[in-house]
Write a protein that holds these residues in place. Structure first.
Motif, mmCIF file in Angstrom:
data_model
loop_
_atom_site.group_PDB
_atom_site.id
_atom_site.type_symbol
_atom_site.label_atom_id
_atom_site.label_comp_id
_atom_site.label_asym_id
_atom_site.label_seq_id
_atom_site.Cartn_x
_atom_site.Cartn_y
_atom_site.Cartn_z
ATOM 1 N N ALA A 1 45.286 33.628 47.325
ATOM 2 C CA ALA A 1 46.405 33.818 46.584
ATOM 3 C C ALA A 1 46.517 35.494 47.070
ATOM 4 O O ALA A 1 45.646 36.149 47.378
ATOM 5 C CB ALA A 1 46.011 33.487 45.277
ATOM 6 N N PRO A 2 47.997 36.084 45.656
ATOM 7 C CA PRO A 2 47.782 37.258 46.256
ATOM 8 C C PRO A 2 46.206 38.220 45.830
ATOM 9 O O PRO A 2 46.362 37.698 44.249
ATOM 10 C CB PRO A 2 49.171 37.371 45.929
ATOM 11 N N TRP A 3 46.103 39.351 46.457
ATOM 12 C CA TRP A 3 44.723 39.445 45.557
ATOM 13 C C TRP A 3 45.025 41.035 44.273
ATOM 14 O O TRP A 3 46.246 41.709 44.753
ATOM 15 C CB TRP A 3 43.920 40.679 46.712
ATOM 16 N N ARG A 4 44.974 40.895 43.518
ATOM 17 C CA ARG A 4 45.405 41.768 42.621
ATOM 18 C C ARG A 4 44.743 42.581 42.612
ATOM 19 O O ARG A 4 43.312 42.663 41.969
ATOM 20 C CB ARG A 4 45.155 41.135 40.901
ATOM 21 N N LEU A 5 45.598 44.598 42.428
ATOM 22 C CA LEU A 5 44.771 45.497 42.191
ATOM 23 C C LEU A 5 44.989 46.714 40.958
ATOM 24 O O LEU A 5 46.625 45.753 40.288
ATOM 25 C CB LEU A 5 45.498 45.648 44.020
ATOM 26 N N THR A 6 44.668 46.919 40.987
ATOM 27 C CA THR A 6 45.441 48.647 40.121
ATOM 28 C C THR A 6 44.406 49.556 40.091
ATOM 29 O O THR A 6 43.548 49.700 40.923
ATOM 30 C CB THR A 6 43.835 48.060 38.622
ATOM 31 N N THR B 1 50.610 39.792 50.170
ATOM 32 C CA THR B 1 51.251 41.085 49.532
ATOM 33 C C THR B 1 50.483 40.988 48.235
ATOM 34 O O THR B 1 50.581 40.354 47.534
ATOM 35 C CB THR B 1 52.685 41.054 49.639
ATOM 36 N N PRO B 2 49.482 42.058 48.018
ATOM 37 C CA PRO B 2 49.143 42.203 46.387
ATOM 38 C C PRO B 2 49.421 42.187 45.319
ATOM 39 O O PRO B 2 51.485 43.141 45.729
ATOM 40 C CB PRO B 2 47.764 43.419 46.785
ATOM 41 N N LEU B 3 49.410 42.012 43.990
ATOM 42 C CA LEU B 3 49.931 42.063 43.201
ATOM 43 C C LEU B 3 49.057 43.665 42.342
ATOM 44 O O LEU B 3 47.709 44.106 42.398
ATOM 45 C CB LEU B 3 49.911 41.095 42.218
ATOM 46 N N LEU B 4 49.972 44.461 41.924
ATOM 47 C CA LEU B 4 49.553 45.501 41.300
ATOM 48 C C LEU B 4 50.054 45.333 39.655
ATOM 49 O O LEU B 4 50.358 44.840 39.094
ATOM 50 C CB LEU B 4 50.610 46.574 41.303
ATOM 51 N N VAL B 5 48.771 45.413 39.130
ATOM 52 C CA VAL B 5 48.731 45.229 37.723
ATOM 53 C C VAL B 5 48.140 45.996 36.859
ATOM 54 O O VAL B 5 47.266 47.114 37.572
ATOM 55 C CB VAL B 5 48.048 43.569 37.231
ATOM 56 N N PRO B 6 48.225 46.383 36.175
ATOM 57 C CA PRO B 6 47.477 47.487 35.011
ATOM 58 C C PRO B 6 46.445 47.468 34.796
ATOM 59 O O PRO B 6 45.782 46.297 34.038
ATOM 60 C CB PRO B 6 48.597 47.474 33.561
ATOM 61 N N ALA B 7 45.945 48.529 34.368
ATOM 62 C CA ALA B 7 44.469 48.310 34.053
ATOM 63 C C ALA B 7 44.443 48.050 32.120
ATOM 64 O O ALA B 7 42.833 47.164 32.169
ATOM 65 C CB ALA B 7 44.268 49.862 33.690
ATOM 66 N N SER B 8 44.737 47.757 31.305
ATOM 67 C CA SER B 8 44.789 46.188 30.591
ATOM 68 C C SER B 8 44.767 45.415 31.192
ATOM 69 O O SER B 8 44.278 44.533 29.827
ATOM 70 C CB SER B 8 46.235 46.738 29.432
ATOM 71 N N LEU B 9 45.168 44.879 31.881
ATOM 72 C CA LEU B 9 45.478 43.385 32.520
ATOM 73 C C LEU B 9 43.748 42.963 33.603
ATOM 74 O O LEU B 9 44.145 42.200 34.157
ATOM 75 C CB LEU B 9 47.008 42.820 32.709
ATOM 76 N N SER B 10 43.347 43.968 33.839
ATOM 77 C CA SER B 10 42.092 44.392 34.811
ATOM 78 C C SER B 10 40.513 43.953 34.194
ATOM 79 O O SER B 10 39.950 45.258 33.409
ATOM 80 C CB SER B 10 42.082 45.521 35.401
ATOM 81 N N PRO B 11 39.774 43.150 34.364
ATOM 82 C CA PRO B 11 39.010 43.068 34.205
ATOM 83 C C PRO B 11 37.734 44.404 34.350
ATOM 84 O O PRO B 11 37.191 44.588 34.141
ATOM 85 C CB PRO B 11 37.939 41.721 34.451
#
Lengths: 493, 49
Positions: free
Chosen positions: A249-254, A121-131
Motif C-alpha cells: 500500500a502507499p507508504w504514509r509520509l509526513t 507513490t507515497p501519501l503525504l499526510v499532515p502531522a495531525s494524522l500522523s501517529p
C-alpha cells in the motif's frame, strides 16, 4: 494468505497503517508460540537483552522477544517496551508482508521480488494524522537516554541503535533507506557508520557542498518497513516508493519536525530520531559486532547531532540482534527472489535459490536446477555471483535436493563433487570489507561448487524407500498419540 | 578484511581492535570499549599489527 497488519489500501483509497504494536498483537493472537515476554526488568546497555537472546539461541529457539520493563540509559525503567528478534524466522517476515507461514520459503522470496519491481507513490499526510507526531521533542527536550538502547556484544563500543536510517539525495530528491549502526555518544549525539554505498554517496554530496546531511533514524516501525528497505534498487530510486510496493500500500509520509516538507518521514512509525551529520566532523566509533558474526573495528566515522525525536504515545522501541539469525534471515529472502528471476532468464529449469543462515544470509547461495545440459549449473552460479555482490560461495545442486535443507545440500556436495573437476575459483572480485577472511580491502575470491550429477555419463542414483510405502504409513496408528507427542510430532496427530 | 591492529588498554588491560588506515599512526585517541578510557596509541600496553 494470512491477515496482514501491514499498511493496506481499502475501498475509497483509505489507507490503514498500523505500527509495530498491531503486528505484535497479531502474533499474540494467531501465533502465541512465536512470541515471548520478559516481564522482569533487564538492562539492555549491560547485555541484559542479548544475553537472553543468546541463551535462547543456544537452545535453538528464536522467538520474537518483548522486554516489557527494560531499563533506559539512566538505569531507570524506560517508558518504552523493547521488541527484538522480530526477523529471526521467515514465517514472521512472511506474516509482516501479509503472507501465511506456509508461504515463508520460496513463495516469500518470489513475492518479494515481484513487489520490489513495482513502485507505489507515497501519501503525504499532515502531522495531525500522523501517529509518529503524538509526542514531539525538539532541541533540549531531546534526551536519547530515555530509550532502552542495547549494547549487543562484549567488544561493542557502547549501546547502539541498529535500525534503518533515511537520507535524501540532494540531486534527484530520492529517499534512500539503509540499516546503519548508530553508537550512543550523548543525550543528543550519535555516531554513524556508512560503507561506500548509497547513503554514503548522499552524505558525501552534502559534505562536498559544505552542508549538513539530514538523516531520520526510524528506530521503530512496522516490520514491513524494514523488510521493504532491503530492496536492491539502483541508486536514485525512491525507497519510500519501493517500501510501499513491498508492503502492499502507499507508504504514509509526513513532514519532518526539523526540515518540514523538504524531508518527509514515515507518518506511522513508532519512533523517529531526526538529526544532521555535520560536514567535516569525525569521531572515533566502534568496534561493533557486525553481520558476519565478527566485530567491525574501531574507526573514525561521522556523527549525528540529534535535533528532534517524535514517537507514538505507546511506542515500542525495536532492536535487531546483529550477527545472529535476526539479521541473517532479514538479509536473505529479499535477495533470493531477484537472483532466482535473473537465473530463470538464462537457465529456465532453475527450481529454487536460498541464502542460508550458515552463510550469514549473504555469503552462501544454494541453487537447485533441473539440469538438461552440462554447463547450466555454472551459468546459474555466475548469474548469482553477478547479481548480488555479497554472494561468495555458490553451490548448485540438482532438483532432487531441497536447498532449504542444508544437510541435503551438503550430502550432494559429499556425493556428487570431485574437487578437481567441479570447483571453480574466481579471484579478485569485489567483496565486502566486513568479511574477515578477505586479505584485500576490496577484493575477494569467489567459489562455485557444481554438486549436480553429470548429464553426459551414467551416474549412480540416490537410495529411496518406495514413496507409496511411506505415504501409506499412518504414524498415529503405529506409534500412538502419546509417543507422537513425546517425539514432538504433534503435526502428525 | 580491513587491515586491523589489536590494542591492549593501559587501564583495564583488555584487548580490542582498530581500523589500521583510519587510526594507526594518527593523532586520534583510541577509546577502550570496556572501561571507556581514551588514550594515545603510544600509551597502549601492547599493539599487535
Amino acid at each position: 494468505m494470512a491477515t496482514s497488519t501491514a499498511p493496506t489500501a481499502r475501498a475509497g483509497g483509505e489507507v490503514y497503517s498500523p505500527g509495530v504494536r498491531a503486528y505484535l498483537d497479531q502474533l499474540e493472537t494467531a501465533y502465541p508460540s512465536w512470541i515471548a515476554h520478559v516481564h522482569e526488568p533487564v538492562d539492555p546497555a549491560s547485555f541484559g537483552v542479548t544475553a537472553v537472546l543468546q541463551k535462547l539461541e543456544d537452545r535453538n529457539r528464536y522467538p520474537l522477544v518483548v522486554f516489557d520493563r527494560p531499563l533506559d540509559l539512566n538505569g531507570k525503567a524506560s517508558s518504552f517496551p523493547l521488541a527484538t528478534n522480530v526477523f529471526a524466522t521467515r514465517e514472521r517476515c512472511a506474516l509482516a508482508l501479509g503472507l501465511g507461514p506456509e508461504h515463508a520459503y520460496q513463495a516469500l522470496a518470489l513475492e518479494y521480488a515481484r513487489r520490489e519491481e513495482r513502485r507505489v507513490t507515497p501519501l503525504l499526510v499532515p502531522a495531525s494524522l500522523s501517529p509518529v507526531k503524538e509526542v514531539v521533542k525538539v532541541g533540549d527536550e531531546v534526551d536519547l537516554r530515555e530509550f532502552p538502547i542495547v549494547r549487543h556484544h562484549r567488544m561493542d563500543g557502547g549501546p547502539y541503535i541498529d535500525m534503518a536510517s533515511v537520507m535524501r539525495d540532494p540531486d534527484s530528491g530520492a529517499y534512500n533507506i539503509a540499516f546503519l549502526r548508530n553508537q550512543y555518544k550523548g543525550p543528543r549525539k550519535l555516531g554513524i557508520h556508512m560503507s561506500p554505498r548509497h547513503n554514503w554517496q548522499i552524505a558525501r554530496k552534502h559534505e562536498e557542498a559544505g552542508l549538513a546531511t539530514p538523516v531520520a533514524i526510524v528506530a521503530s516501525h512496522h516490520p514491513a518497513f524494514y523488510i521493504g528497505a532491503l530492496n536492491v534498487s539502483p541508486f536514485g530510486e525512491d525507497d519510500y516508493e519501493v517500501v510501499g510496493s513491498v508492503a502492499g500500500a502507499p507508504w504514509r509520509l509526513t513532514p519532518s519536525q526539523t526540515w518540514g516538507e523538504d524531508f518527509l518521514v514515515p507518518a506511522d512509525a513508532d519512533i523517529v530520531i531526526e538529526g544532521e551529520i555535520p560536514p567535516g566532523v569525525r569521531e572515533v566509533e566502534g568496534p561493533f559486532g557486525e553481520f558476519p558474526g565478527t566485530y567491525g573495528p574501531q574507526r573514525v566515522r561521522w556523527v549525528v547531532n540529534v535535533r528532534a525525536v517524535t514517537h507514538r504515545h505507546d511506542a515500542i522501541y525495536q532492536d535487531i540482534f546483529v550477527g545472529h539469525r535476526d539479521n541473517w534471515v532479514l538479509g536473505s529472502f529479499p535477495k533470493e527472489g531477484s537472483i532466482f528471476n535473473r537465473i530463470k532468464g538464462v537457465v529456465p529449469t532453475v527450481k529454487a535459490v536460498h541464502l542460508p543462515t550458515s552463510g550469514v544470509g549473504r555469503f552462501h547461495c544454494y541453487i537447485s536446477i533441473d539440469k538438461k545440459v552440462d554447463g547450466e549449473s555454472k551459468q546459474a552460479a555466475l548469474i548469482a555471483l553477478g547479481a548480488v555482490d555479497f554472494v561468495k560461495h555458490v553451490v548448485v545442486v540438482d532438483a532432487d535436493i531441497d536447498v532449504y535443507r542444508e544437510e541435503e545440500v551438503l550430502w550432494a556436495v559429499a556425493t556428487r563433487v570431485q574437487a578437481d573437476q567441479d570447483v571453480d575459483i574466481l579471484k579478485n572480485v569485489k567483496g565486502n570489507t566486513l568479511d574477515p577472511s578477505q586479505t584485500d580491502d576490496i577484493m575477494t575470491a569467489k567459489m562455485i561448487i557444481d554438486a549436480t550429477r553429470p548429464v553426459r555419463r551414467p551416474f549412480e542414483t540416490r537410495i529411496e524407500v518406495p514413496p507409496d510405502s511411506v505415504e501409506a504409513v499412518d504414524l498415529r496408528v503405529l506409534l500412538g498419540t502419546e509417543q507422537l507427542s513425546r517425539l514432538g510430532l504433534e503435526d502428525d496427530l | 578484511m580491513t587491515r586491523i591492529f589489536w590494542v591492549t588498554c593501559p587501564r583495564c588491560e583488555d584487548r580490542f581492535y582498530c581500523h589500521y588506515r583510519d587510526l594507526r599512526h594518527t593523532d586520534w585517541k583510541l577509546r577502550c570499549p570496556y572501561c571507556e578510557l581514551e588514550f594515545n596509541q603510544e600509551e597502549a600496553l601492547q599493539l599487535d599489527e
